[in-house]
Design a protein around this motif. Structure first.
Motif, mmCIF file in Angstrom:
data_model
loop_
_atom_site.group_PDB
_atom_site.id
_atom_site.type_symbol
_atom_site.label_atom_id
_atom_site.label_comp_id
_atom_site.label_asym_id
_atom_site.label_seq_id
_atom_site.Cartn_x
_atom_site.Cartn_y
_atom_site.Cartn_z
ATOM 1 N N THR A 92 34.549 4.086 -52.842
ATOM 2 C CA THR A 92 35.360 2.886 -52.687
ATOM 3 C C THR A 92 34.784 1.974 -51.605
ATOM 4 O O THR A 92 33.912 2.376 -50.822
ATOM 5 N N ARG A 93 35.296 0.766 -51.577
ATOM 6 C CA ARG A 93 34.919 -0.180 -50.523
ATOM 7 C C ARG A 93 35.297 0.383 -49.146
ATOM 8 O O ARG A 93 34.548 0.215 -48.177
ATOM 9 N N GLU A 94 36.438 1.055 -49.079
ATOM 10 C CA GLU A 94 36.858 1.649 -47.809
ATOM 11 C C GLU A 94 35.886 2.740 -47.355
ATOM 12 O O GLU A 94 35.596 2.871 -46.160
ATOM 13 N N ASP A 95 35.365 3.522 -48.311
ATOM 14 C CA ASP A 95 34.366 4.537 -47.973
ATOM 15 C C ASP A 95 33.116 3.882 -47.381
ATOM 16 O O ASP A 95 32.562 4.347 -46.382
ATOM 17 N N VAL A 96 32.670 2.800 -48.016
ATOM 18 C CA VAL A 96 31.472 2.091 -47.562
ATOM 19 C C VAL A 96 31.662 1.591 -46.138
ATOM 20 O O VAL A 96 30.795 1.769 -45.269
ATOM 21 N N GLU A 97 32.796 0.978 -45.865
ATOM 22 C CA GLU A 97 33.030 0.405 -44.545
ATOM 23 C C GLU A 97 33.217 1.490 -43.493
ATOM 24 O O GLU A 97 32.864 1.310 -42.329
ATOM 25 N N ALA A 98 33.746 2.657 -43.913
ATOM 26 C CA ALA A 98 33.937 3.751 -42.967
ATOM 27 C C ALA A 98 32.616 4.352 -42.513
ATOM 28 O O ALA A 98 32.438 4.685 -41.336
ATOM 29 N N ILE A 99 31.659 4.474 -43.442
ATOM 30 C CA ILE A 99 30.404 5.137 -43.104
ATOM 31 C C ILE A 99 29.316 4.164 -42.675
ATOM 32 O O ILE A 99 28.435 4.508 -41.889
ATOM 33 N N CYS A 100 29.371 2.913 -43.164
ATOM 34 C CA CYS A 100 28.304 1.959 -42.872
ATOM 35 C C CYS A 100 28.743 0.845 -41.929
ATOM 36 O O CYS A 100 27.897 0.143 -41.371
ATOM 37 N N GLY A 101 30.030 0.631 -41.798
ATOM 38 C CA GLY A 101 30.514 -0.484 -40.982
ATOM 39 C C GLY A 101 30.541 -0.141 -39.508
ATOM 40 O O GLY A 101 30.724 0.998 -39.108
ATOM 41 N N ASP A 102 30.352 -1.148 -38.679
ATOM 42 C CA ASP A 102 30.468 -1.016 -37.233
ATOM 43 C C ASP A 102 30.814 -2.388 -36.688
ATOM 44 O O ASP A 102 31.222 -3.281 -37.414
ATOM 45 N N GLN A 103 30.660 -2.572 -35.390
ATOM 46 C CA GLN A 103 31.008 -3.858 -34.799
ATOM 47 C C GLN A 103 30.186 -4.999 -35.398
ATOM 48 O O GLN A 103 30.657 -6.131 -35.505
#
Length: 238
Positions: A92-103
């Motif tokens: 999911t998009r949430e998975d992507v942002e959890a593992i790849c997202g940062d500040q």
């Protein structure tokens, strides 16, 4: 003994390239960088498919926007994402942002909005901050993807759809928190304006790859030019 020579982009007239290709002592192999959002998205989709997974709508595009266009980085992050999501079958998009997202993700989003809202000063400040922290490598890719999103919504609205339905039908879809910004910007940018902006971004992407040492300068010039364009369009529409 073997000698391995590795070089960045070499033009057809390069003396080094011609010498290596013409000399029977050398075995020359050319690698061509994938270009365009579609090719990058297809690559990461293929990687996760090997693990029995797939992306939900918009998740693969979000992944490319966060990670950037560097092939080795894409492969490594896609493998890490697959491991993180196992045993789920859908990423999911949430998975992507959890593992790849940062500040850097939040700064990138703020930068893109500042550019297309015509806030030149904020765009300049945010990009300078991202450059200092080394987080500016994928900004042009994100701008290209955002423009594609604006173009898709604009085309749907030209066919008679309202903003909400056009945003839902876009691929990737425009999520609720972005809809007001998209509507605000489409009141300023015409279809022709979006086309000119897309050409400017694609040209800057090519230039930044051909002259890697000047990548930040090329990116800054492109983004500030787009921000000034948006400001002028907004002033005309007022």
């Amino acid at each position: 003994n073997f000698v391995l020579i590795v070089s960045n982009s070499l033009k057809n007239g390069s003396k080094l390239r011609n010498a290596a290709e013409m000399n029977p002592v050398f075995a020359s192999v050319g690698f061509y960088e994938e270009t365009g959002i579609g090719a990058l998205v297809l690559r990461v989709q293929t990687i996760v498919k090997q693990h029995g997974m797939s992306f939900e709508d918009g998740a693969a595009e979000r992944f490319v926007g966060l990670v950037g266009s560097d092939r080795s980085m894409l492969v490594n992050e896609a493998e890490k994402l697959s491991l993180y999501c196992h045993p789920s079958k859908v990423i999911t998009r949430e998975d992507v942002e959890a593992i790849c997202g940062d500040q850097a993700e939040f700064e990138s989003d703020a930068l893109i909005q500042a550019v297309f809202d015509g806030d030149v000063e904020s765009a300049d400040r945010i990009f300078a901050s991202m450059t200092l922290s080394g987080d500016a490598r994928s900004v042009l890719i994100m701008a290209q993807m955002y423009l594609a999103k604006l173009e898709a919504v604009s085309a749907a609205m030209a066919r008679g759809a309202d903003l909400a339905s056009a945003c839902r039908a876009a691929r990737p879809p425009v999520f609720d928190k972005q809809q007001s910004a998209v509507g605000r910007q489409l009141r300023v940018f015409s279809g022709d304006d979006l086309g000119r902006a897309q050409v400017a971004v694609q040209t800057a992407i090519l230039q930044s790859r051909q002259t890697a040492d000047l990548g930040d300068a090329v990116t800054a010039r492109c983004l500030l030019s787009l921000a000034r364009m948006a400001r002028q369009l907004r002033a005309r529409a007022a």
